[in-house]
Write a protein that holds these residues in place. Structure first.
Motif, PDB file in Angstrom:
ATOM      1  N   ASP A 155     -14.565 -26.272  -3.372  1.00 43.35           N
ATOM      2  CA  ASP A 155     -13.242 -25.823  -2.915  1.00 43.35           C
ATOM      3  C   ASP A 155     -12.126 -26.626  -3.572  1.00 43.35           C
ATOM      4  O   ASP A 155     -11.084 -26.081  -3.952  1.00 43.35           O
ATOM      5  N   LEU A 156     -12.335 -27.943  -3.717  1.00 42.74           N
ATOM      6  CA  LEU A 156     -11.309 -28.781  -4.329  1.00 42.74           C
ATOM      7  C   LEU A 156     -11.100 -28.388  -5.789  1.00 42.74           C
ATOM      8  O   LEU A 156      -9.965 -28.344  -6.270  1.00 42.74           O
ATOM      9  N   ALA A 157     -12.197 -28.124  -6.481  1.00 46.48           N
ATOM     10  CA  ALA A 157     -12.102 -27.732  -7.888  1.00 46.48           C
ATOM     11  C   ALA A 157     -11.275 -26.462  -8.036  1.00 46.48           C
ATOM     12  O   ALA A 157     -10.453 -26.340  -8.954  1.00 46.48           O
ATOM     13  N   GLU A 158     -11.466 -25.532  -7.128  1.00 46.98           N
ATOM     14  CA  GLU A 158     -10.726 -24.270  -7.193  1.00 46.98           C
ATOM     15  C   GLU A 158      -9.243 -24.486  -6.936  1.00 46.98           C
ATOM     16  O   GLU A 158      -8.386 -23.955  -7.650  1.00 46.98           O
ATOM     17  N   VAL A 159      -8.918 -25.313  -5.949  1.00 44.87           N
ATOM     18  CA  VAL A 159      -7.520 -25.570  -5.608  1.00 44.87           C
ATOM     19  C   VAL A 159      -6.833 -26.396  -6.689  1.00 44.87           C
ATOM     20  O   VAL A 159      -5.688 -26.125  -7.060  1.00 44.87           O
ATOM     21  N   MET A 160      -7.544 -27.389  -7.205  1.00 46.89           N
ATOM     22  CA  MET A 160      -6.967 -28.318  -8.181  1.00 46.89           C
ATOM     23  C   MET A 160      -6.898 -27.722  -9.582  1.00 46.89           C
ATOM     24  O   MET A 160      -6.087 -28.131 -10.411  1.00 46.89           O
ATOM     25  N   GLY A 161      -7.794 -26.766  -9.869  1.00 42.97           N
ATOM     26  CA  GLY A 161      -7.823 -26.183 -11.207  1.00 42.97           C
ATOM     27  C   GLY A 161      -8.626 -26.996 -12.204  1.00 42.97           C
ATOM     28  O   GLY A 161      -8.407 -26.917 -13.422  1.00 42.97           O
ATOM     29  N   TYR A 162      -9.589 -27.781 -11.698  1.00 38.91           N
ATOM     30  CA  TYR A 162     -10.462 -28.582 -12.552  1.00 38.91           C
ATOM     31  C   TYR A 162     -11.910 -28.168 -12.322  1.00 38.91           C
ATOM     32  O   TYR A 162     -12.246 -27.583 -11.291  1.00 38.91           O
ATOM     33  N   GLY A 163     -12.783 -28.525 -13.266  1.00 38.65           N
ATOM     34  CA  GLY A 163     -14.195 -28.198 -13.126  1.00 38.65           C
ATOM     35  C   GLY A 163     -14.875 -29.050 -12.069  1.00 38.65           C
ATOM     36  O   GLY A 163     -14.510 -30.209 -11.856  1.00 38.65           O
ATOM     37  N   GLU A 164     -15.880 -28.469 -11.418  1.00 33.67           N
ATOM     38  CA  GLU A 164     -16.627 -29.210 -10.389  1.00 33.67           C
ATOM     39  C   GLU A 164     -17.297 -30.447 -10.984  1.00 33.67           C
ATOM     40  O   GLU A 164     -17.294 -31.531 -10.376  1.00 33.67           O
ATOM     41  N   ASP A 165     -17.866 -30.303 -12.161  1.00 33.80           N
ATOM     42  CA  ASP A 165     -18.578 -31.420 -12.798  1.00 33.80           C
ATOM     43  C   ASP A 165     -17.638 -32.592 -13.055  1.00 33.80           C
ATOM     44  O   ASP A 165     -18.015 -33.754 -12.885  1.00 33.80           O
ATOM     45  N   LEU A 166     -16.418 -32.278 -13.439  1.00 32.63           N
ATOM     46  CA  LEU A 166     -15.450 -33.337 -13.735  1.00 32.63           C
ATOM     47  C   LEU A 166     -15.054 -34.095 -12.467  1.00 32.63           C
ATOM     48  O   LEU A 166     -14.904 -35.319 -12.487  1.00 32.63           O
ATOM     49  N   ILE A 167     -14.885 -33.379 -11.371  1.00 33.80           N
ATOM     50  CA  ILE A 167     -14.550 -34.036 -10.108  1.00 33.80           C
ATOM     51  C   ILE A 167     -15.696 -34.930  -9.666  1.00 33.80           C
ATOM     52  O   ILE A 167     -15.484 -36.062  -9.197  1.00 33.80           O
ATOM     53  N   ARG A 168     -16.921 -34.470  -9.853  1.00 33.78           N
ATOM     54  CA  ARG A 168     -18.087 -35.302  -9.504  1.00 33.78           C
ATOM     55  C   ARG A 168     -18.142 -36.550 -10.376  1.00 33.78           C
ATOM     56  O   ARG A 168     -18.493 -37.636  -9.906  1.00 33.78           O
ATOM     57  N   LYS A 169     -17.791 -36.405 -11.657  1.00 27.43           N
ATOM     58  CA  LYS A 169     -17.779 -37.567 -12.545  1.00 27.43           C
ATOM     59  C   LYS A 169     -16.718 -38.579 -12.107  1.00 27.43           C
ATOM     60  O   LYS A 169     -16.941 -39.785 -12.158  1.00 27.43           O
ATOM     61  N   ILE A 170     -15.569 -38.075 -11.691  1.00 23.92           N
ATOM     62  CA  ILE A 170     -14.517 -38.968 -11.206  1.00 23.92           C
ATOM     63  C   ILE A 170     -15.014 -39.724  -9.971  1.00 23.92           C
ATOM     64  O   ILE A 170     -14.817 -40.938  -9.855  1.00 23.92           O
ATOM     65  N   GLU A 171     -15.678 -39.026  -9.069  1.00 21.55           N
ATOM     66  CA  GLU A 171     -16.149 -39.671  -7.848  1.00 21.55           C
ATOM     67  C   GLU A 171     -17.292 -40.642  -8.114  1.00 21.55           C
ATOM     68  O   GLU A 171     -17.503 -41.585  -7.348  1.00 21.55           O
ATOM     69  N   ARG A 172     -18.028 -40.442  -9.211  1.00 21.33           N
ATOM     70  CA  ARG A 172     -19.097 -41.387  -9.584  1.00 21.33           C
ATOM     71  C   ARG A 172     -18.570 -42.538 -10.432  1.00 21.33           C
ATOM     72  O   ARG A 172     -19.326 -43.428 -10.807  1.00 21.33           O
ATOM     73  N   GLU A 228     -13.979 -36.066   1.728  1.00 21.78           N
ATOM     74  CA  GLU A 228     -14.873 -35.787   2.849  1.00 21.78           C
ATOM     75  C   GLU A 228     -14.130 -35.878   4.185  1.00 21.78           C
ATOM     76  O   GLU A 228     -14.409 -35.106   5.101  1.00 21.78           O
ATOM     77  N   ALA A 229     -13.177 -36.820   4.280  1.00 19.18           N
ATOM     78  CA  ALA A 229     -12.393 -36.933   5.515  1.00 19.18           C
ATOM     79  C   ALA A 229     -11.549 -35.687   5.748  1.00 19.18           C
ATOM     80  O   ALA A 229     -11.276 -35.315   6.894  1.00 19.18           O
ATOM     81  N   ALA A 230     -11.142 -35.046   4.643  1.00 16.73           N
ATOM     82  CA  ALA A 230     -10.340 -33.823   4.749  1.00 16.73           C
ATOM     83  C   ALA A 230     -11.214 -32.596   4.961  1.00 16.73           C
ATOM     84  O   ALA A 230     -10.692 -31.488   5.171  1.00 16.73           O
ATOM     85  N   GLY A 231     -12.551 -32.784   4.920  1.00 15.81           N
ATOM     86  CA  GLY A 231     -13.472 -31.666   5.113  1.00 15.81           C
ATOM     87  C   GLY A 231     -13.441 -30.667   3.979  1.00 15.81           C
ATOM     88  O   GLY A 231     -13.653 -29.466   4.191  1.00 15.81           O
ATOM     89  N   VAL A 232     -13.176 -31.146   2.744  1.00 13.39           N
ATOM     90  CA  VAL A 232     -13.084 -30.266   1.571  1.00 13.39           C
ATOM     91  C   VAL A 232     -14.280 -30.501   0.668  1.00 13.39           C
ATOM     92  O   VAL A 232     -14.596 -31.649   0.317  1.00 13.39           O
ATOM     93  N   SER A 233     -14.954 -29.439   0.274  1.00 12.75           N
ATOM     94  CA  SER A 233     -16.102 -29.563  -0.636  1.00 12.75           C
ATOM     95  C   SER A 233     -15.613 -29.722  -2.068  1.00 12.75           C
ATOM     96  O   SER A 233     -14.456 -29.413  -2.389  1.00 12.75           O
ATOM     97  N   VAL A 234     -16.504 -30.188  -2.942  1.00 16.10           N
ATOM     98  CA  VAL A 234     -16.178 -30.308  -4.356  1.00 16.10           C
ATOM     99  C   VAL A 234     -15.821 -28.941  -4.929  1.00 16.10           C
ATOM    100  O   VAL A 234     -14.878 -28.797  -5.712  1.00 16.10           O
ATOM    101  N   VAL A 244      -3.243 -32.534  -1.873  1.00 18.41           N
ATOM    102  CA  VAL A 244      -4.219 -31.563  -1.397  1.00 18.41           C
ATOM    103  C   VAL A 244      -5.091 -32.134  -0.277  1.00 18.41           C
ATOM    104  O   VAL A 244      -5.376 -31.465   0.721  1.00 18.41           O
ATOM    105  N   LEU A 245      -5.489 -33.415  -0.420  1.00 13.93           N
ATOM    106  CA  LEU A 245      -6.399 -34.036   0.545  1.00 13.93           C
ATOM    107  C   LEU A 245      -5.663 -34.767   1.666  1.00 13.93           C
ATOM    108  O   LEU A 245      -6.302 -35.362   2.529  1.00 13.93           O
ATOM    109  N   LYS A 246      -4.314 -34.699   1.625  1.00 12.82           N
ATOM    110  CA  LYS A 246      -3.504 -35.388   2.649  1.00 12.82           C
ATOM    111  C   LYS A 246      -3.933 -36.850   2.764  1.00 12.82           C
ATOM    112  O   LYS A 246      -4.191 -37.367   3.869  1.00 12.82           O
ATOM    113  N   ALA A 247      -3.983 -37.524   1.614  1.00 12.84           N
ATOM    114  CA  ALA A 247      -4.480 -38.906   1.557  1.00 12.84           C
ATOM    115  C   ALA A 247      -3.415 -39.944   1.891  1.00 12.84           C
ATOM    116  O   ALA A 247      -3.674 -41.144   1.816  1.00 12.84           O
TER     117      ALA A 247
END
Length: 277
Positions: free
Chosen positions: A38-55, A30-36, A71-74
């Motif tokens: 957009d991140l899924a597309e760049v990372m090559g992973y499913g949106e649902d999986l990224i949401r599961k990781i964040e939960r 969220e600090a990088a202003g990237v949606s789930v 990607v997120l410049k963390a």
């Protein structure tokens, strides 16, 4: 199986850590202003999986955190948890075993059904686990293989622990996974035999009997003088740390070790077994 990670076991002690990493990932995203999306597309992973990781419902692979950090410049905040997540991926019981092996200064290990896990190649491990019934699911199988292979870091420790293995002859001859898998396994054994802190001995089938006939024996000794051990033929197979019980296991292992072929004879035996394949 999705390569982003594995589901968290409810109630596991690593669950709070995985949840914390998930929250950190969301904060960085969220600090990088990237949606789930957009991140899924760049990372090559499913949106649902990224949401599961964040939960906190999915354990992220170290590679995932490494890429997400870029990607997120963390600035390394996600990469800082790569090793923790690598360990968290181990099944709960393997995680504890790996921790004890990492502290041990001496390991005494007798195996009679198959080659000990610390000595196994990934191909041998995979073939061995595939014969389990009920069968592992594919993702669970790969998790078990990865966890066992990760334990092999014990051979790279400094200072190195003293490792003593006694293998029943049959474990060097049963072609688990086929002849090529066994051949590579025996070659790997011969390489490990060259390490100055490793002794591999073979118990010949011609021996009429010895104290290991009832099953495996394992003893792990620690720097503070404590130890833990177990045997399929003693104390209902449960791990023990009582001095009297440990003495019994150490006595059994000592006799097994004395009756086996010497390390040099065992090395020659393994070479001969390899030559017959």
């Amino acid at each position: 199986m999705d390569e982003a990670g594995w589901d968290v076991e409810p109630g596991d002690e690593i669950e709070p850590m995985v949840q914390a990493v998930g929250r950190l990932h969301k904060v960085c995203r969220e600090a990088a202003g990237v949606s789930v999306v957009d991140l899924a597309e760049v990372m090559g992973y499913g949106e649902d999986l990224i949401r599961k990781i964040e939960r906190g419902q999915r354990i992220p692979r170290p590679e995932f955190l490494d890429k997400a950090d870029t990607v997120l410049k963390a600035q390394g905040h996600l990469r800082a948890f790569m090793e923790d997540m690598r360990k968290a991926r181990y099944p709960k019981k393997v995680r504890k075993l790996a921790e004890m092996e990492g502290r041990a200064v001496e390991l005494l290990l007798y195996s009679n059904h198959n080659i000990h896990g610390l000595l196994q190649t990934p191909e041998y491990t995979r073939a061995l686990l595939k014969v389990r019934r009920p069968a592992y699911a594919q993702d669970e199988l790969e998790q078990m293989v990865a966890a066992r292979v990760a334990r092999h870091s014990i051979f790279e420790r400094s200072p190195a622990p003293d490792l003593s293995f006694v293998q029943e002859q049959v474990t060097l001859e049963r072609p688990i996974g086929g002849k090529m898998v066994l051949r590579r396994q025996l070659e790997h054994l011969l390489e490990l035999c060259k390490l100055p802190n490793v002794e591999v001995q073979v118990m010949p089938t011609r021996h009429e009997g010895h104290p290991g006939m009832s099953g495996l024996v394992e003893l792990l000794k620690f720097e503070d003088g404590t130890a833990v051990g177990r045997s399929e033929g003693a104390f209902n197979g449960r791990p023990v740390s009582d001095l009297r019980q440990l003495r019994i296991l150490e006595l059994r292992y000592g006799i097994i070790r004395a009756e086996a072929l010497s390390p040099r004879e065992s090395h020659a035996f393994i070479e001969q077994a390899l030559g017959r394949l």
